[in-house]
Scaffold this active site. Sequence first.
Site, PDB file in Angstrom:
ATOM      1  CE  LYS A 178     -19.648 -50.088  11.699  1.00 52.71           C
ATOM      2  NZ  LYS A 178     -18.709 -50.978  10.752  1.00 52.71           N
ATOM      3  CB  CYS A 287     -20.097 -41.050  -3.825  1.00 54.06           C
ATOM      4  SG  CYS A 287     -19.341 -41.182  -2.271  1.00 54.06           S
TER       5      CYS A 287
HETATM    6  C1  UN1 Z   1     -16.863 -39.393  -1.605  1.00 53.28           C
HETATM    7  O1  UN1 Z   1     -16.541 -39.842  -2.912  1.00 53.28           O
HETATM    8  O2  UN1 Z   1     -17.492 -40.177  -1.052  1.00 53.28           O
HETATM    9  O3  UN1 Z   1     -15.368 -34.330  -4.416  1.00 53.28           O
HETATM   10  C2  UN1 Z   1     -16.551 -38.065  -1.385  1.00 53.28           C
HETATM   11  C3  UN1 Z   1     -14.641 -35.269  -4.177  1.00 53.28           C
HETATM   12  C4  UN1 Z   1     -14.210 -35.352  -2.818  1.00 53.28           C
HETATM   13  C5  UN1 Z   1     -15.122 -36.208  -1.825  1.00 53.28           C
HETATM   14  C6  UN1 Z   1     -15.542 -37.311  -2.380  1.00 53.28           C
HETATM   15  N1  UN1 Z   1     -13.629 -34.154  -2.536  1.00 53.28           N
HETATM   16  O4  UN1 Z   1     -14.481 -36.180  -4.999  1.00 53.28           O
END
Ligand code: UN1
Length: 503
Positions: A178, A287
Amino acid sequence: MATTGAKTYRNYIGGEWVEAASGESFETRNPATGETLGVFPLSSTEDMDRAVEAAKAAFEEWRLVPAPKRGELLFRVAQMFAERKDELTEQMVREMGKVRAEAAGDVQEAIDMTFYMAAEGRRMFGHTTPSELPDKFMMSTRNPVGVVGAITPWNFPIAIPSWKIAPALVCGNTVVFKPAEDTPLLAGLFVEIFEEAGLPPGVLNIVHGAGETVGEHLVKHPDVPLISFTGSREVGAQVQTNAGPYLKNVHLELGGKNAIIVMDDADVDLAVDGILWSAFGTSGQRCTAASRVIANRTVYDALCSRLVERAEGMRLGDGLDDATDVGPVINQAALEKIHSYTGIGKDEGAKLLTGGEVATENGLDRGFFYRPTVFADVEPGMRIAQEEIFGPTTALIRASGVDEAIRIANGVKYGLSSSIFTRDVNKAFKAMRDLKTGITYINAGTTGAEVHLPFGGTKDTGNGHREAGQAALDFYTEWKSIYVDYSGKLQRAQIDNVEQPAP
Ligand code: UN1
């Protein structure tokens, strides 16, 4: 915006591309221009039930396909991702908005992950260990669990699905996918590649639609024992609650409030490069984005002025234009949320050094553009230093010494990524040990995880599981311990091999 001409897409259930039972639809748009890119089924719980049923039926055969064969299929998928990298990259810039180099990196991450997990088909190691009894053999094996519900975000529309779906499949599970409502086009292309590579019907299914309806139904479906969710803390908590009564295994990958620490002995130019990349890359919508900078007192002023100068030099625009440094944010709601934090920061008494506004010049008003924003004089407890903004905003905080800097860095509810710029090996090792995050970088920003180490965080960033690397296998399999007694007699563990005390 007129929808005329936009292609219509479908769900993929049991090996067929099918319309939603309701016949309802939603659109996906380019966040840089507003252009409609496609029309997708707004599915209902009925569609989700069908997908789960297909995945459940397919599991009985897929789990018996030898893991190296499952791996071979993933090798083909990885190869096809690589062959179609330019097309996927371009579509990602259009649908999600990140600039071309970053979109290519997103696709590359999926290529890397799929190759890595494909090879796991020939490893997936268990253990053998001696028995305490003679003529007895013991081993542990990793077994698939069943149907996996994979709920993914829009910010890494190809990479994150691969983090969940590649390990799920190589381990012998089947999947109902999803994807986020903001990036259905890329999710559909992702699934199409698995179909073209020859994945049997029902092994991977995709159901488009709203989180509150089909997402929730998937989480609550009794035939889906594993749920992997990446998204906000609030929705993650809801997923956990909804899955709770069914005693499901839930993997949550939630927010971050990641800090870069800059020590007095740091290479400041390098730190500035790291901050800009981590704070404003992907318009801060990772994130792992650096939404806090904890600067030691003697470098604080230099850092402020260099960051402002460099942030103001960043060009906003369509990610398809190679001159663009910062693309749009995903949608109007995101733009409003990010801007509301500028107001919150000012009200809290932080000093806005640059940015803090929606960009509308030269046609940018057709999309959702926000200027790279730097706040100074931020106190660690302020909301802009505590809450995830998920946009191009970073907060500068003063610290004295490595201990205080680490204390401030740890003083948030999240624990995904952290970083320290220092040339002092002692401080670096202290940071590696004491920064309470799942990922720590030394002399680099907070983003840039590679696929073969575990990815995930402490505290409210998740619930203890990790994606990527070997760690992913722990979520997508269950251990089975097997004892084979070839002594020909009843041998009682803990009894027959232990001298019993005299009565
Ligand atoms: C995310 O932000 O959800 O290390 C993943 C990083 C990427 C992955 C981020 N390789 O920022």
